[in-house]
Design a protein around this motif. Sequence first.
Motif, PDB file in Angstrom:
ATOM      1  N   PHE A 205     -15.509  16.798   3.460  1.00 37.92           N
ATOM      2  CA  PHE A 205     -15.251  15.377   3.634  1.00 37.92           C
ATOM      3  C   PHE A 205     -16.621  14.736   3.768  1.00 37.92           C
ATOM      4  O   PHE A 205     -17.248  14.778   4.828  1.00 37.92           O
ATOM      5  N   LEU A 227     -10.931   8.497   2.502  1.00 38.59           N
ATOM      6  CA  LEU A 227     -11.323   8.917   1.159  1.00 38.59           C
ATOM      7  C   LEU A 227     -10.045   9.301   0.422  1.00 38.59           C
ATOM      8  O   LEU A 227      -9.250  10.095   0.939  1.00 38.59           O
ATOM      9  N   GLN A 228      -9.856   8.715  -0.737  1.00 38.64           N
ATOM     10  CA  GLN A 228      -8.623   8.899  -1.511  1.00 38.64           C
ATOM     11  C   GLN A 228      -7.393   8.617  -0.636  1.00 38.64           C
ATOM     12  O   GLN A 228      -6.388   9.334  -0.682  1.00 38.64           O
ATOM     13  N   LEU A 248     -13.240  16.211  -0.611  1.00 37.89           N
ATOM     14  CA  LEU A 248     -13.356  14.774  -0.808  1.00 37.89           C
ATOM     15  C   LEU A 248     -14.798  14.327  -0.621  1.00 37.89           C
ATOM     16  O   LEU A 248     -15.400  14.577   0.428  1.00 37.89           O
TER      17      LEU A 248
END
Length: 261
Positions: A205, A227-228, A248
């Motif tokens: 991450f 994130l996403q 990610l």
Amino acid sequence: MADVEAVNPETNLHLRGRRIFTSVIEELMSTQGMSNAENALLIGNSAGGLATILNCDRFHSFLPGACRVKCISDSGFFIRAEHLRGAHDNAIANFRKVVLFHELAQFLPESCTQRLAPELCFFPENVVNDIRTPLFLLNSDFDKYQIFNYVAPNSPNEVGWKNCTTEFSKLSSCTENQQHIIMDFQTTFLETLEKLDDNPSRGLFITSCYAHDFIYYPSNWQRIPTLQNKTIQQVLGDWYFERSSVRLIDTQNLHPINCPI
């Protein structure tokens, strides 16, 4: 990491972190029931994040019967930054001093020290591939601590670096050259990550916050950008309980972003 028998007679300084780590784990196992744990997680941030990486497999060895033992390094992926202006010598010199002072060479992974100098084996990029225990790397590709401490313009006439990199609000006062170096850090950080093998058990991450240390304080968890569309809580849960693989990386922000953590 250290286990030095000698004690400094002037300062009474003991360098025995390795013994302390062992004693803490043994205490938790004998009195707190950790010997019967089915799930275990070792986590540390900053220097503790680096120590988590270096101690991850050792932690796992204490708990051979647990079905799920994993490690999370928060802001512990310190990079060598070999080709980054001003960073290479600063980071290596600092790590060399730590390794020598604490006499750590014998405790660093042999898979690394057989091919590289001990101080280079203090850099996660050179040891992460050899870690067998599932590991999660939580970090910023604009790591404020590394930029502030290990990166600086090479020109002796350049001024203001330490001032303008202290906080996000001051970055705008950096010169154009200084801002380019900060952008170069992100590029170098991501290139370093790309050199790691594609281990399916490793989680990533990587945010673009101008920050260092994310989950030390519980209040920070709500402030880390998704994130996403996934929060850090969701990501860590998915990775730890193997609901899905997690890799990610923020590739949208090419400049540091402000994360009030």
